[in-house]
Design an enzyme around this catalytic site. Structure first.
Site: not given
Length: 199
Positions: A11-12
């Protein structure tokens, strides 16, 4: 040969902005990589951080500026408000874990493909079809999206515990077997300098 443990969440935005620089550095410097996807929200709660939704508006405003600046510096296509973020990172993480265990494909391409799907292509990386496509594009069997779910879940949990124990607190985070640690894609030049014996 140096070894790098790469802790990250799918998700980064900053892991996405790393592109495949880690892989290029490792190849140039003769280092190996182990990919360790983890539950970033659990990591934050264990190491004094906060989920983005809980951060002070000034912190989020700065984060958003920094994401835009870093994207401009790299020239990478990026959606600053992805259609499917946040989403469940576990399915894509399990697939990455299964692919690493199976071998036969390009791990850097797989990890970046998943991150790109979220941050540049507005696809939901929790969806089976998206994960299968990322696996196939990186040279892995797309059926890995379905296999090894139990072992993937166990490794995912173990990665979190290991990350906490060695001092990891964000994503992307690079831990060299020398003991040196580097947080953020903007520290990759320092990581390379360390591998070269300059830092």
């Amino acid at each position: 040969m140096a070894h790098i443990d790469y802790y990250f969440t799918t998700l980064s935005p900053f892991a996405y902005l790393a592109d495949q620089r880690l892989e290029r550095i490792a190849e140039a410097e003769g280092a190996s990589i182990t990919y360790k996807p983890l539950d970033i929200m659990a990591l934050f709660s264990r190491t004094g951080g906060q989920a983005p939704k809980d951060r002070h508006p000034s912190r989020m405003a700065y984060r958003n500026q920094e994401v835009r600046r870093q994207a401009k510096k790299t020239g990478m296509k990026m959606s600053f408000q992805p259609a499917h973020w946040p989403t469940n990172a576990a399915p894509s993480s399990y697939a990455i874990i299964a692919a690493q265990a199976a071998g036969g494909g390009d791990m850097g391409a797989l990890v970046h493909g998943v991150l790109r799907a979220c941050w540049a292509e507005d696809r939901d990386i929790a969806e089976d079809a998206v994960i299968r496509d990322c696996l196939e594009q990186a040279g892995f069997d797309p059926a890995l999206a379905d296999s090894g779910l139990l072992s993937g879940a166990e490794t995912y949990a173990a990665n979190l515990e290991e990350a906490v124990s060695v001092g990891v607190f964000g994503s992307p985070f690079y831990v060299v077997d020398s003991g040196e640690m580097f947080w953020g894609q903007d520290r990759l030049d320092d990581l390379q300098a360390h591998l070269q014996g300059k830092l």
